[in-house]
Write a protein that holds these residues in place. Structure first.
Motif, PDB file in Angstrom:
ATOM      1  N   VAL A  42      -0.377   7.102   5.264  1.00 56.09           N
ATOM      2  CA  VAL A  42      -0.741   5.863   4.785  1.00 56.09           C
ATOM      3  C   VAL A  42      -0.607   5.881   2.823  1.00 56.09           C
ATOM      4  N   TYR A  43      -0.054   4.536   2.586  1.00 53.49           N
ATOM      5  CA  TYR A  43       0.607   4.067   1.682  1.00 53.49           C
ATOM      6  C   TYR A  43      -0.701   2.819   1.357  1.00 53.49           C
ATOM      7  N   TYR A  44      -0.674   2.208   0.308  1.00 55.22           N
ATOM      8  CA  TYR A  44      -1.870   1.960   0.005  1.00 55.22           C
ATOM      9  C   TYR A  44      -2.169   0.956  -1.976  1.00 55.22           C
ATOM     10  N   GLU A  45      -3.041   0.379  -1.549  1.00 54.19           N
ATOM     11  CA  GLU A  45      -3.463  -0.068  -2.847  1.00 54.19           C
ATOM     12  C   GLU A  45      -4.716   0.018  -3.251  1.00 54.19           C
ATOM     13  N   GLU A  56      -7.099  -2.524   2.958  1.00 56.63           N
ATOM     14  CA  GLU A  56      -6.794  -3.807   3.924  1.00 56.63           C
ATOM     15  C   GLU A  56      -5.066  -4.291   4.051  1.00 56.63           C
ATOM     16  N   TRP A  57      -4.754  -4.148   3.313  1.00 50.03           N
ATOM     17  CA  TRP A  57      -3.164  -3.971   3.011  1.00 50.03           C
ATOM     18  C   TRP A  57      -2.543  -2.943   3.090  1.00 50.03           C
ATOM     19  N   ALA A  58      -2.786  -1.507   3.644  1.00 45.73           N
ATOM     20  CA  ALA A  58      -2.324  -0.787   4.143  1.00 45.73           C
ATOM     21  C   ALA A  58      -1.539  -0.681   4.946  1.00 45.73           C
ATOM     22  N   THR A  59      -0.218   0.687   5.299  1.00 41.98           N
ATOM     23  CA  THR A  59       0.669   0.466   5.437  1.00 41.98           C
ATOM     24  C   THR A  59       0.898   2.107   5.884  1.00 41.98           C
TER      25      THR A  59
END
Length: 152
Positions: free
Chosen positions: A96-99, A104-107
């Motif tokens: 999982v890539y996230y800020e 909640e905008w993870a992908t």
């Protein structure tokens, strides 16, 4: 004539933006997550498949639910739609890539910048370009050849 072309170009650009905007916004969120440098091990909790009959044929979409633990130890859940063939199945381990500011905008699915457009989107853009952009140089050439003052 230029004023008329510009008057048509602005609404045409607005129509293109309305067609592409929802996809572009999520793609940009994904791109930011992918480029943030923050990744975590995650798991696909569920996948629901939805089928919709459209004019173009059967549209199949998958709604994935994922969980991951971020760098601060917080448990995060997020969902993600995909029109591609099901890339992740229930129980699969994923990256999982996230800020950190916006988990909640993870992908877990690569961003679709450069995605394949639907036929309707492509035809709409091409028609708008043909109607709004092509006449400008064509009229300019016609005026230059005829020697008339088309713009004044």
């Amino acid at each position: 004539m230029i004023a008329l072309s510009l008057a048509l170009l602005i609404p045409g650009a607005g129509v293109i933006l309305l067609i592409v905007r929802p996809h572009l916004r999520r793609d940009l969120q994904k791109l930011r997550a992918w480029n943030s440098g923050h990744a975590a091990a995650g798991r696909c909790l569920s996948v629901d498949t939805y089928e919709t009959e459209t004019e173009e044929g059967l549209l199949v979409e998958h709604l994935h639910l994922y969980e991951f633990t971020d760098a601060s130890g917080r448990q995060c859940l997020f969902s993600e739609w995909s029109r591609r063939s099901m890339t992740n199945r229930k129980g699969d381990s994923v990256t999982v890539y996230y800020e950190p500011e916006r988990p909640e905008w993870a992908t877990a699915i690569p961003p679709l910048i450069g995605r394949k457009w639907t036929i309707l989107e492509l035809v709409t853009v091409l028609v708008l370009l043909a109607v709004l952009v092509v006449p400008i140089p064509v009229l300019g050439v016609a005026c230059a050849v005829s020697g008339s003052a088309c713009w004044g």
